[in-house]
Design a protein around this motif. Structure first.
Motif, PDB file in Angstrom:
ATOM      1  N   PHE A  55      72.328  47.245  69.019  1.00  0.00           N
ATOM      2  CA  PHE A  55      70.924  46.604  69.322  1.00  0.00           C
ATOM      3  C   PHE A  55      70.194  46.959  70.512  1.00  0.00           C
ATOM      4  N   ILE A  56      70.962  47.318  71.574  1.00  0.00           N
ATOM      5  CA  ILE A  56      70.137  47.811  72.743  1.00  0.00           C
ATOM      6  C   ILE A  56      68.871  48.367  72.845  1.00  0.00           C
ATOM      7  N   ILE A  57      69.116  49.844  71.900  1.00  0.00           N
ATOM      8  CA  ILE A  57      68.051  50.591  71.747  1.00  0.00           C
ATOM      9  C   ILE A  57      66.959  50.055  70.845  1.00  0.00           C
ATOM     10  N   ALA A  71      63.706  55.152  61.957  1.00  0.00           N
ATOM     11  CA  ALA A  71      63.842  54.352  61.164  1.00  0.00           C
ATOM     12  C   ALA A  71      65.628  54.255  60.824  1.00  0.00           C
ATOM     13  N   ARG A  72      65.880  55.315  60.969  1.00  0.00           N
ATOM     14  CA  ARG A  72      67.511  55.353  60.578  1.00  0.00           C
ATOM     15  C   ARG A  72      68.220  54.717  61.638  1.00  0.00           C
ATOM     16  N   GLU A  73      67.780  54.738  62.902  1.00  0.00           N
ATOM     17  CA  GLU A  73      68.284  53.920  63.977  1.00  0.00           C
ATOM     18  C   GLU A  73      68.387  52.333  63.932  1.00  0.00           C
ATOM     19  N   ILE A  74      67.241  52.031  63.327  1.00  0.00           N
ATOM     20  CA  ILE A  74      67.103  50.468  63.003  1.00  0.00           C
ATOM     21  C   ILE A  74      68.074  50.330  61.883  1.00  0.00           C
ATOM     22  N   LEU A  75      67.755  50.822  60.908  1.00  0.00           N
ATOM     23  CA  LEU A  75      68.613  50.429  59.782  1.00  0.00           C
ATOM     24  C   LEU A  75      70.154  50.553  59.894  1.00  0.00           C
TER      25      LEU A  75
END
Length: 268
Positions: A55-57, A71-75
């Motif tokens: 979640f650091i990003i 969106a892909r990084e969040i999911l």
């Protein structure tokens, strides 16, 4: 009348939740990590490092001038957190006079939902590239063969909602940022890969700081809003924050008139 009574109670809960958010620097709901539609829990200490890394990003992107995550990084971060929970709680689905108790157990990526009268045990396994919903029987497990858009015990929640398949839809994009219940959220839109889903697309609001899924809206194949999920309140159990109540509304397409409300509630 039942809908009105439920809404009156819900308004009181929302009012108390909003007041608490204003009094404290971080609200209980804001601390929730996403945990399917049925329960939400903070990560255990043993998984805190991994969750922090994932979640650091998301947190770093909240800084002014930093490009937002994809969106892909969040999911991906949401799914990682989902697969690290350890849970054993009781809950219920409630719609007017209908009350459906259930038990929820999770060991890592494997989640079981146990219903009674009649007995039914469903197992959801979260993988890297998809989720699988199985039925548990005396001989083991077999793939769920029913219709995913079928309602669970006559409530507004379907088996597809339970399976969380939308978290794996490949066509996803970030629409922007929006505040939900005082929490700063990423707003995402995910397009269904085919007609197998009851939804043509869904819109998610994900808390930037915790990864909690605050709201979800599902749209039918005419692009009309059909269903809305939203966290109403949270509770503390053994020094950890859990979902207390989530409201599920089915809406009349084209008018946004509420046709039914189901409340998903977790007991201490």
């Amino acid at each position: 009348m039942a809908l009105m009574n439920d809404e009156a109670r819900m308004s009181n809960v929302e009012g108390m939740t909003k007041s608490k958010c204003q009094r404290e620097s971080a609200s209980p709901i804001g601390h929730l990590s996403v945990r399917t539609w049925f329960v939400t829990r903070l990560p255990r200490p043993s998984s805190a490092k991994a969750v922090y890394s994932s979640f650091i990003i998301l947190i770093a992107s909240s800084v002014a001038g930093t490009p937002p995550p994809s969106a892909r990084e969040i999911l991906d971060s949401v799914r990682l957190l989902e697969s690290r929970q350890q849970i054993d709680l009781q809950g219920q689905l409630r719609e007017n006079e209908i009350v459906i108790p259930f038990r929820l157990m999770q060991e890592g990526p494997t989640i079981r939902y146990s219903f009674s009268n009649p007995e039914e045990v469903l197992q959801l396994r979260l993988g890297e590239n998809g989720s699988r919903l199985d039925v548990v029987n005396d001989t083991g497990t077999e793939k769920f063969s029913g219709k995913l858009d079928e309602r669970i015990r006559g409530t507004g929640v379907t088996y597809e909602d339970l399976a969380l398949k939308f978290l794996y839809w490949p066509d996803a994009r970030v629409l922007g940022e929006q505040t939900v219940r005082t929490r700063s959220c990423w707003k995402l839109q995910l397009e269904a890969p085919g007609r197998q889903s009851q939804y043509s697309y869904v819109v998610l609001w994900i808390d930037k700081a915790s990864g909690a899924l605050m709201r979800m809206e599902g749209y039918d194949w005419n692009g009309q809003l059909a269903k809305r999920f939203e966290v109403v309140s949270a509770q503390k159990i053994e020094n950890r924050w859990f979902l207390k109540q989530m409201r599920v509304e089915e809406l009349q397409p084209g008018t946004n008139k509420v046709q039914s409300r189901t409340y998903l509630e977790i007991k201490k």
